[in-house]
Design an enzyme around this catalytic site. Structure first.
Site, PDB file in Angstrom:
ATOM      1  N   ASP A  55       6.211  -1.112 -12.281  1.00 10.15           N
ATOM      2  CA  ASP A  55       5.457  -0.364 -13.292  1.00 10.15           C
ATOM      3  C   ASP A  55       6.084   0.988 -13.621  1.00 10.15           C
ATOM      4  O   ASP A  55       7.196   1.303 -13.172  1.00 10.15           O
ATOM      5  CB  ASP A  55       4.007  -0.181 -12.834  1.00 10.15           C
ATOM      6  CG  ASP A  55       3.881   0.838 -11.712  1.00 10.15           C
ATOM      7  OD1 ASP A  55       4.827   0.951 -10.916  1.00 10.15           O
ATOM      8  OD2 ASP A  55       2.835   1.526 -11.633  1.00 10.15           O
ATOM      9  N   SER A 115       1.260   6.404 -13.774  1.00  6.53           N
ATOM     10  CA  SER A 115       1.529   5.045 -13.303  1.00  6.53           C
ATOM     11  C   SER A 115       1.831   4.086 -14.450  1.00  6.53           C
ATOM     12  O   SER A 115       2.773   4.286 -15.189  1.00  6.53           O
ATOM     13  CB  SER A 115       0.350   4.576 -12.455  1.00  6.53           C
ATOM     14  OG  SER A 115       0.648   3.351 -11.869  1.00  6.53           O
ATOM     15  N   HIS A 116       0.983   3.097 -14.611  1.00  9.85           N
ATOM     16  CA  HIS A 116       1.218   2.024 -15.581  1.00  9.85           C
ATOM     17  C   HIS A 116       0.574   2.328 -16.931  1.00  9.85           C
ATOM     18  O   HIS A 116       0.640   1.497 -17.827  1.00  9.85           O
ATOM     19  CB  HIS A 116       0.625   0.736 -15.016  1.00  9.85           C
ATOM     20  CG  HIS A 116      -0.781   0.974 -14.546  1.00  9.85           C
ATOM     21  ND1 HIS A 116      -1.052   1.633 -13.363  1.00  9.85           N
ATOM     22  CD2 HIS A 116      -1.972   0.731 -15.129  1.00  9.85           C
ATOM     23  CE1 HIS A 116      -2.361   1.757 -13.226  1.00  9.85           C
ATOM     24  NE2 HIS A 116      -2.944   1.222 -14.270  1.00  9.85           N
ATOM     25  N   LYS A 156       2.665   2.770  -2.192  1.00  7.74           N
ATOM     26  CA  LYS A 156       3.081   1.394  -2.411  1.00  7.74           C
ATOM     27  C   LYS A 156       4.468   1.423  -3.033  1.00  7.74           C
ATOM     28  O   LYS A 156       4.889   2.434  -3.586  1.00  7.74           O
ATOM     29  CB  LYS A 156       2.079   0.645  -3.266  1.00  7.74           C
ATOM     30  CG  LYS A 156       1.709   1.289  -4.574  1.00  7.74           C
ATOM     31  CD  LYS A 156       0.518   0.554  -5.169  1.00  7.74           C
ATOM     32  CE  LYS A 156       0.072   1.166  -6.470  1.00  7.74           C
ATOM     33  NZ  LYS A 156      -1.186   1.909  -6.313  1.00  7.74           N
ATOM     34  N   ASP A 209       5.819   4.102 -12.679  1.00  8.02           N
ATOM     35  CA  ASP A 209       6.325   5.000 -11.635  1.00  8.02           C
ATOM     36  C   ASP A 209       6.894   4.257 -10.434  1.00  8.02           C
ATOM     37  O   ASP A 209       7.207   4.876  -9.411  1.00  8.02           O
ATOM     38  CB  ASP A 209       5.224   5.967 -11.187  1.00  8.02           C
ATOM     39  CG  ASP A 209       4.040   5.249 -10.569  1.00  8.02           C
ATOM     40  OD1 ASP A 209       3.774   4.103 -10.969  1.00  8.02           O
ATOM     41  OD2 ASP A 209       3.392   5.819  -9.673  1.00  8.02           O
ATOM     42  N   ASP A 216       5.696   1.970  -8.282  1.00  4.97           N
ATOM     43  CA  ASP A 216       5.008   1.595  -7.043  1.00  4.97           C
ATOM     44  C   ASP A 216       4.381   0.202  -7.098  1.00  4.97           C
ATOM     45  O   ASP A 216       4.076  -0.373  -6.060  1.00  4.97           O
ATOM     46  CB  ASP A 216       3.988   2.668  -6.605  1.00  4.97           C
ATOM     47  CG  ASP A 216       2.963   2.983  -7.667  1.00  4.97           C
ATOM     48  OD1 ASP A 216       3.021   2.391  -8.763  1.00  4.97           O
ATOM     49  OD2 ASP A 216       2.096   3.842  -7.404  1.00  4.97           O
ATOM     50  N   ARG A 217       4.202  -0.345  -8.305  1.00  5.57           N
ATOM     51  CA  ARG A 217       3.612  -1.693  -8.390  1.00  5.57           C
ATOM     52  C   ARG A 217       4.692  -2.761  -8.506  1.00  5.57           C
ATOM     53  O   ARG A 217       5.830  -2.462  -8.891  1.00  5.57           O
ATOM     54  CB  ARG A 217       2.716  -1.807  -9.618  1.00  5.57           C
ATOM     55  CG  ARG A 217       1.509  -0.941  -9.531  1.00  5.57           C
ATOM     56  CD  ARG A 217       0.582  -1.202 -10.689  1.00  5.57           C
ATOM     57  NE  ARG A 217      -0.634  -0.406 -10.477  1.00  5.57           N
ATOM     58  CZ  ARG A 217      -1.794  -0.645 -11.044  1.00  5.57           C
ATOM     59  NH1 ARG A 217      -1.912  -1.635 -11.893  1.00  5.57           N
ATOM     60  NH2 ARG A 217      -2.839   0.113 -10.786  1.00  5.57           N
TER      61      ARG A 217
HETATM   62  C1  G1P Z   1      -6.251   1.123  -9.856  1.00  9.02           C
HETATM   63  C2  G1P Z   1      -6.222  -0.031  -8.887  1.00  9.02           C
HETATM   64  C3  G1P Z   1      -6.066   0.481  -7.473  1.00  9.02           C
HETATM   65  C4  G1P Z   1      -4.812   1.351  -7.390  1.00  9.02           C
HETATM   66  C5  G1P Z   1      -4.855   2.440  -8.457  1.00  9.02           C
HETATM   67  C6  G1P Z   1      -3.550   3.232  -8.497  1.00  9.02           C
HETATM   68  O1  G1P Z   1      -7.349   1.960  -9.566  1.00  9.02           O
HETATM   69  O2  G1P Z   1      -7.390  -0.830  -9.001  1.00  9.02           O
HETATM   70  O3  G1P Z   1      -5.987  -0.608  -6.594  1.00  9.02           O
HETATM   71  O4  G1P Z   1      -4.704   1.942  -6.124  1.00  9.02           O
HETATM   72  O5  G1P Z   1      -5.053   1.859  -9.736  1.00  9.02           O
HETATM   73  O6  G1P Z   1      -2.448   2.434  -8.809  1.00  9.02           O
HETATM   74  P1  G1P Z   1      -8.742   1.892 -10.375  1.00  9.02           P
HETATM   75  O7  G1P Z   1      -8.401   2.068 -11.828  1.00  9.02           O
HETATM   76  O8  G1P Z   1      -9.284   0.504 -10.136  1.00  9.02           O
HETATM   77  O9  G1P Z   1      -9.591   2.964  -9.783  1.00  9.02           O
HETATM   78 ZN    ZN Z   2       2.114   2.996 -10.398  1.00 13.13          ZN
END
Ligand code: G1P
Ligand code: ZN
Length: 543
Positions: free
Chosen positions: A277, A113-114, A376, A279, A281-282
């Site tokens: 982000d 992800s990010h 998302k 990938d 999704d954000r």
């Molecule tokens: C974090 C975010 C959560 C999201 C996840 C994946 O998870 O808080 O809302 O679904 O990234 O993008 P966390 O690191 O808090 O477990």
């Molecule tokens: Zn992501």
């Protein structure tokens, strides 16, 4: 096809977190580490004959090698076909769309992800089921259980597949098809939104700026915003995917998307600015000198959904994760639809969508989405805003201020303390839990504690229970403090403190969130003793 059975030893740390297994690249590069996890995924499934697997990732370092391994293991484990994005790249929402459109037997998505990418940074892998959504806990628990006892994995001796060329390769009864996932995804978006209205809005002289943060949405953004909506090429920035995301931290928030924030708060700022982000999704939504919190964005999209062709008939219901503000609850109430409160993580929305109970959902962590896929979707959220801007002919700021006037404002902020030694983070949680019995009815200035608990969720569709999903301190006035540990980090622990206060007072609504929440922040320090227990005086990131 020659299938090799490789003897291996289990690794004991392959427990999927909030969103799949995330570790440093170097951990994944250990001999057998990736293969063990992929075999555990396959062993947790009952793979039917002629099954197809979707595979793709966000393009980060180690993506290409991992994909070749997964293709070879899919062939050895009975899949008939693998669909893979060109260059091995699929944004997470596009992967979800591909799984759903081509009815594949789920998919493997490679992403952290990010989180930053590169040889010294992060990699990740997760399995999505055939509804296109992240595997539910019963599957991720099964994968983890299998990974602790694995003794061998199966891999086929296949030549490396050229992922740069769109087309099909036949290999002794096994097929690999490299697909153009940008076109499929762009077609889906065009079918949902009023593209002609957005084109006119742009042609009228409105300006937008989109930042792909050197990550996966770059090619999608070019196709959608420039080729199909006619935005000038200069409306896009950082749209070339690089394996280390330009050395940055591809998290679209006020801290990490600073290039875009400077533009949105600079001279000649555009009418609308957004980022996505690693990938895809954000999303982060900005107006001219104005930041929209993700919780408000979800509420506003819900309130204006009828302006969007895909939702013109109305919404079945909405859902938000527990730490997300209650702004969308107020819209749901006004619309007379159901609002569900789920634990953190997208996997909890899938059942509600599959059962037709929910159309829109979101999280405070810059995630918003709908039932068009089961992830998302950053670019979808950007298009929701463009569609609402074009149809309402209002600015971002005036839309949000009008929203607050109608529904009241859930003033909101999240404070993250990253890289805290795990023992100290656990001590903070234990300290709060030790006060569960004594906190109710205690008074802290204007705040009286009404209830304290560790959030537990019973899925209304399948009855499964997920306990220990975050501590909630609920105050009599409706304000809240939520405390939980991140389940996506790869180093130490991250403590997240979520702060929310509701106001209908117009003067209060104009205040900066950190000012308006200052007292609540002090109360959170007092109750958690976080500064004393961790030595941290300031959060690492405020969103
Ligand atoms: C974090 C975010 C959560 C999201 C996840 C994946 O998870 O808080 O809302 O679904 O990234 O993008 P966390 O690191 O808090 O477990
Ligand atoms: Zn992501």
């Amino acid at each position: 096809m020659q299938i090799q059975t490789v003897v291996t030893q289990p690794f004991l740390d392959q427990k999927p977190g909030t969103s799949g297994l995330r570790k440093k690249v170097r951990v994944f590069q250990q001999a057998h580490y990736l293969a063990n996890f992929v075999q555990s995924i396959f062993d947790s499934l009952d793979i039917p004959p002629n099954a197809t697997l979707t595979v793709g990732g966000d393009g980060r370092y180690f993506n290409k090698e991992a994909i070749q391994t997964i293709i070879q293991m899919a062939a050895a484990n009975g899949f008939a076909k693998v669909l893979v994005g060109q260059h091995g790249i699929l944004s997470t929402p596009a992967a979800s769309h591909i799984i759903r459109t081509y009815h594949t037997f789920g998919g493997i998505i490679l992403s952290a992800s990010h989180n930053p990418a590169g040889p010294d940074d992060d990699f990740g892998i997760k399995y999505n089921t055939d509804n296109g959504g992240p595997a539910p806990e019963k599957i991720t628990d099964a994968i983890f259980a299998l990974s602790k006892h694995i003794s061998q994995y199966k891999i086929a001796a296949l030549p490396a597949i050229d992922l740069s060329v769109i087309g099909t390769t036949q290999l002794e009864g096994f097929t690999v098809e490299v697909i153009d996932a940008v076109r499929d995804y762009a077609d889906l978006m065009q079918s949902m939104f009023d593209f002609p209205a957005i084109q006119r809005w742009l042609a009228d002289g409105h300006r937008m700026q989109f930042d792909a943060m050197h990550a996966v949405t770059g090619p999608y953004a070019k196709e959608i915003f420039v080729n199909r909506l006619g935005a000038p090429a200069a409306s896009l920035m950082n749209c070339e995917v690089s394996e280390n995301f330009g050395g940055g931290h591809p998290d679209p928030n006020l801290t990490y998307a600073e290039d875009l924030v400077k533009i949105a708060y600079g001279e000649h700022a555009p009418d609308f600015a957004a980022a996505s982000d690693g990938d895809g999704d954000r999303n982060m939504i900005l107006g001219n000198h104005f930041f929209v919190t993700p919780s408000d964005s979800l509420a506003l999209i819900a309130a204006h959904a009828k302006l969007i062709p895909a939702y013109a008939q109305g919404l079945a219901g909405v859902a938000r994760s527990m730490p997300t503000s209650g702004a969308v609850d107020r819209v749901a109430k006004a619309l007379g639809i159901e609002c569900y409160e789920t634990p953190t993580g997208w996997k909890f929305f899938g059942n509600l969508m599959d059962a037709g109970r929910v159309t829109l959902c979101g999280e405070e962590s810059f995630g918003t989405g709908s039932s068009h896929v089961r992830e998302k979707d950053g670019l979808w959220a950007v298009l929701c805003w463009l569609n609402v801007l074009a149809a309402s002919q209002q600015s971002v700021e005036s839309l949000v201020r009008a929203h607050w006037q109608t529904y009241g404002r859930n003033v909101y902020s999240r404070h993250d303390y990253e890289g805290v030694p795990t023992a100290l983070a656990n001590a903070v949680i234990a300290h709060v839990k030790a006060q569960f019995a004594t906190l109710p009815s205690q008074v802290f200035g204007a705040y009286t504690v009404a209830q304290v608990d560790d959030f537990s969720y019973t899925d209304p569709v399948d009855g499964s229970v997920s306990a220990n999903q975050g501590i909630r301190i609920l105050f009599a006035c409706g304000s809240r403090i939520v405390i939980r540990l991140s389940g996506t980090g790869t180093e130490g622990a991250t403590i997240r403190i979520y702060l929310e206060a509701f106001t209908e007072d117009l003067a209060q609504q104009q205040r900066d969130a950190q000012d308006a929440l200052a007292d609540l922040i002090l109360v959170s320090h007092h109750i958690t003793q976080l500064p004393q227990l961790t030595g941290r005086q300031q959060p690492t990131v405020i969103t």
